[in-house]
Design an enzyme around this catalytic site. Structure first.
Site, PDB file in Angstrom:
ATOM      1  N   TYR A 156     -32.703 -34.515  -5.179  1.00  0.00           N
ATOM      2  CA  TYR A 156     -32.348 -33.436  -4.262  1.00  0.00           C
ATOM      3  C   TYR A 156     -32.515 -32.033  -4.844  1.00  0.00           C
ATOM      4  CZ  TYR A 156     -30.343 -36.419  -0.602  1.00  0.00           C
ATOM      5  OH  TYR A 156     -30.163 -37.306   0.432  1.00  0.00           O
ATOM      6  N   LYS A 183     -31.768 -48.043 -10.332  1.00  0.00           N
ATOM      7  CA  LYS A 183     -33.005 -48.830 -10.245  1.00  0.00           C
ATOM      8  C   LYS A 183     -33.664 -48.802 -11.618  1.00  0.00           C
ATOM      9  CE  LYS A 183     -35.932 -51.253  -7.915  1.00  0.00           C
ATOM     10  NZ  LYS A 183     -35.648 -52.639  -7.526  1.00  0.00           N
ATOM     11  N   ASP A 220     -31.223 -52.336  -4.724  1.00  0.00           N
ATOM     12  CA  ASP A 220     -31.652 -53.273  -3.670  1.00  0.00           C
ATOM     13  C   ASP A 220     -30.644 -54.429  -3.567  1.00  0.00           C
ATOM     14  OD1 ASP A 220     -32.499 -54.044  -6.221  1.00  0.00           O
ATOM     15  OD2 ASP A 220     -34.499 -54.713  -5.599  1.00  0.00           O
ATOM     16  N   ASP A 249     -26.665 -41.464  -0.681  1.00  0.00           N
ATOM     17  CA  ASP A 249     -26.906 -41.097   0.721  1.00  0.00           C
ATOM     18  C   ASP A 249     -27.192 -42.346   1.549  1.00  0.00           C
ATOM     19  OD1 ASP A 249     -27.438 -39.449   2.974  1.00  0.00           O
ATOM     20  OD2 ASP A 249     -29.588 -39.627   2.579  1.00  0.00           O
ATOM     21  N   ASP A 286     -24.658 -44.677   4.572  1.00  0.00           N
ATOM     22  CA  ASP A 286     -24.940 -44.988   5.978  1.00  0.00           C
ATOM     23  C   ASP A 286     -24.726 -46.482   6.225  1.00  0.00           C
ATOM     24  OD1 ASP A 286     -25.640 -42.301   6.633  1.00  0.00           O
ATOM     25  OD2 ASP A 286     -27.228 -42.994   7.989  1.00  0.00           O
TER      26      ASP A 286
HETATM   27  C1  IPM Z   1     -25.672 -36.450   4.208  1.00  0.00           C
HETATM   28  C2  IPM Z   1     -26.975 -35.955   4.795  1.00  0.00           C
HETATM   29  C3  IPM Z   1     -27.624 -34.923   3.870  1.00  0.00           C
HETATM   30  C4  IPM Z   1     -27.897 -35.605   2.545  1.00  0.00           C
HETATM   31  C5  IPM Z   1     -28.905 -34.286   4.447  1.00  0.00           C
HETATM   32  C6  IPM Z   1     -28.629 -33.590   5.752  1.00  0.00           C
HETATM   33  C7  IPM Z   1     -29.552 -33.343   3.488  1.00  0.00           C
HETATM   34  O1  IPM Z   1     -27.813 -37.017   5.057  1.00  0.00           O
HETATM   35  O2  IPM Z   1     -24.788 -35.616   3.934  1.00  0.00           O
HETATM   36  O3  IPM Z   1     -25.503 -37.653   4.077  1.00  0.00           O
HETATM   37  O4  IPM Z   1     -28.905 -36.283   2.378  1.00  0.00           O
HETATM   38  O5  IPM Z   1     -27.054 -35.466   1.676  1.00  0.00           O
HETATM   39 MN    MN Z   2     -26.863 -38.961   4.856  1.00  0.00          MN
END
Ligand code: IPM
Ligand code: MN
Ligand code: NAD
Length: 348
Positions: free
Chosen positions: A136, A187, A220, A244, A248
Site C-alpha cells: 500500500y 506467503k 491461501d 484487507d 472481507d
Molecule cells: C478497507 C478498504 C481500503 C483498503 C481501500 C478503500 C483502500 O478496502 O479499508 O478495507 O484496502 O484498506
Molecule cells: Mn477492504
C-alpha cells in the site's frame, strides 16, 4: 475524552454515518459523555467541486485537536483512480502512523453464520492488519506506460520495525484478553525476502510470550481454514494486503459486510474508526444499507475512548435488534437504514 471528527464520505458512507451519529448522540445524552462532534465534508463531492481531498495541515489538526476520527466510507465511480481515497483514508493511516488496523470478527447470532455445523459462538477472533506498509505504500511506477512493453511495479515494503510492532501488538492483545494462540499469516513460501522477515520476527517476538501458542499459516491455507474451521482462531496477524482480503472473508463469517467494524490505532495517538465495507454506490441514498457495521464501529470507538458503559449499551441494542429481526434486508429484516437507527436509539 470526546472530540470526534466525523467524515461521512461517499455513497452509503453518508447513510450509515447518519445512523451512527444518531446513536452517538443518544448515548452521549444518556451517559453525559460530553462528546463533541465536528462534521467534515471530505469525500468525492468536495474533491470534484474544488479539488480538495484533505486540506493542508488537516492531519496535524486532527492529531492536535481530536481524540478520534469517524469515517463512513470513500469511493465514487466518478473518481475511478480513487485519488481522494488515497489522499484522505490512506493518508490518515500513513501520516498519523496508525499501524494497527484492528478488525474484530465476531458473529452475533446463530442465524447469521453462513457455515454448516457452526454457530455464532464458533466465530470470534480478531485480525491485526498491518496498516502502514506493504503493497500500500505507493512505491513504484510505470515504464513505457500504454505500450505493449509496459512495466508496472508496486513495491511490497516490509520493515523490521513495522513488522515487529504489529506482531507485538497482536501478542499483547492476546495476553490482555486471555487468548491462547496467535496465528501469523504470510506467503513466505513464495515471497522469500519480505515474508521471511515476518517468519523470523514472529518467532523472535513470539518467544517473549511463552504462554501463547504460535501458529503459522500461508495465506491461501488461512483463507481455506477460515471457512473450514473458524473456531480455531483467536488472534490473526498479517500484512496490509492480506489483512484487507481476509477481513472481507471475516465479514461474511459475521453475516456480511453490513456487520463488520474496524479501528485504525496507534496507542496514545488520535485514532480512526470506520466500517470494513466501502461506499457500495448501488445502494447509496436508498435507505437500504445496513447501518450496523457503522454503529458497531461507533461502539468500538467509544470503548477505545474509555466510555465502556455507553459502548456496551450500543452492543446490547444491536444484539437485541438482530435477535428480534429489526434489521435491514441483507440480514433478513425488512427495515430501512433510518428505521434501524431509530430502533437502536429507542432501545438505548
Ligand atoms: C478497507 C478498504 C481500503 C483498503 C481501500 C478503500 C483502500 O478496502 O479499508 O478495507 O484496502 O484498506
Ligand atoms: Mn477492504
Ligand atoms: P463495498 O464494501 O462498498 O460493497 C460490496 C458489496 O457489499 C455491496 O455491493 C453490498 O452488496 C455489500 N455491502 C457493503 N456494505 C454494506 C452495507 N452496509 N449494507 C448492506 N450491504 C453492504 O465494496 P466495493 O463494491 O468493492 O467498493 C465500492 C467502493 O468503495 C470502491 O470505490 C472501493 O474502493 C470503496 N471502498 C472503500 C472502503 C473504505 O472507505 N474504507 C472500503 C472498501 C471499499
Amino acid at each position: 475524552m470526546g472530540k470526534i471528527a466525523v467524515i461521512p464520505g461517499d455513497g452509503i458512507g453518508v447513510d450509515v454515518t447518519h445512523e451512527a451519529v444518531k446513536v452517538l448522540q443518544a448515548v452521549n445524552e444518556k451517559h453525559g459523555l460530553g462528546l463533541v462532534l465536528e462534521h467534515l465534508d471530505y469525500g468525492a463531492e468536495r474533491y470534484l467541486t474544488d479539488g480538495t481531498t484533505l486540506p493542508k495541515g488537516e492531519i496535524e489538526r486532527f492529531e492536535k485537536e481530536f481524540d478520534a476520527i469517524y469515517l463512513g466510507a470513500l469511493g465514487d465511480p466518478r473518481i475511478p483512480d480513487m485519488r481522494h481515497g488515497r489522499e484522505i483514508l490512506l493518508a490518515m493511516r500513513f501520516e498519523m502512523d496508525l499501524f494497527i488496523n484492528l478488525r474484530p470478527v465476531k458473529c452475533l447470532a446463530d442465524r447469521l453464520c453462513p457455515l454448516k455445523n457452526f454457530g455464532a459462538d464458533d466465530i470470534d477472533f480478531t485480525v491485526f492488519r498491518e496498516n502502514t506498509e506493504g503493497l500500500y505504500v505507493g512505491l513504484g511506477g510505470n515504464f513505457k506506460k500504454g505500450t505493449p512493453d509496459e512495466v508496472a511495479i508496486n513495491e511490497d515494503v516490509n520493515t523490521r520495525k513495522g513488522v515487529e510492532r504489529i506482531i507485538r501488538a497482536a501478542f499483547e492483545f492476546a495476553v490482555k484478553h486471555g487468548k491462547s494462540t496467535v496465528t501469523m499469516s504470510d506467503k513466505s513460501n513464495a515471497v522469500r525476502f519480505a515474508h521471511d522477515l515476518w517468519v523470523r520476527t514472529f518467532d523472535e517476538v513470539g518467544d517473549e510470550y511463552p504462554k501463547i501458542e504460535k501458529q503459522h499459516l500461508y495465506v491461501d491455507a488461512l483463507a481455506m481454514q477460515m471457512i473450514k474451521n473458524p473456531k480455531q482462531f483467536e488472534v490473526i496477524v498479517t500484512n496490509n494486503m492480506f489483512g484487507d482480503i481476509i477481513t472481507d472473508i471475516g465479514a461474511m463469517l459475521q453475516g456480511g459486510l453490513g456487520l463488520a467494524g474496524s479501528g485504525n490505532l496507534h496507542p496514545g495517538k488520535t485514532s480512526l474508526f470506520e466500517p470494513v465495507h466501502g461506499s457500495a454506490p448501488k445502494y447509496a441514498g436508498k435507505n437500504i444499507a445496513n447501518p450496523f457495521a457503522a454503529i458497531l464501529t461507533a461502539e468500538m470507538m467509544l470503548d477505545h475512548l474509555g466510555h465502556t458503559a455507553a459502548a456496551r449499551d450500543i452492543g446490547n441494542a444491536v444484539k437485541l435488534a438482530l435477535e428480534e429481526g429489526q434489521t435491514t434486508a441483507d440480514v433478513g429484516g425488512s427495515l430501512g437504514t433510518r428505521e434501524v437507527g431509530d430502533w437502536i436509539i429507542e432501545h438505548i
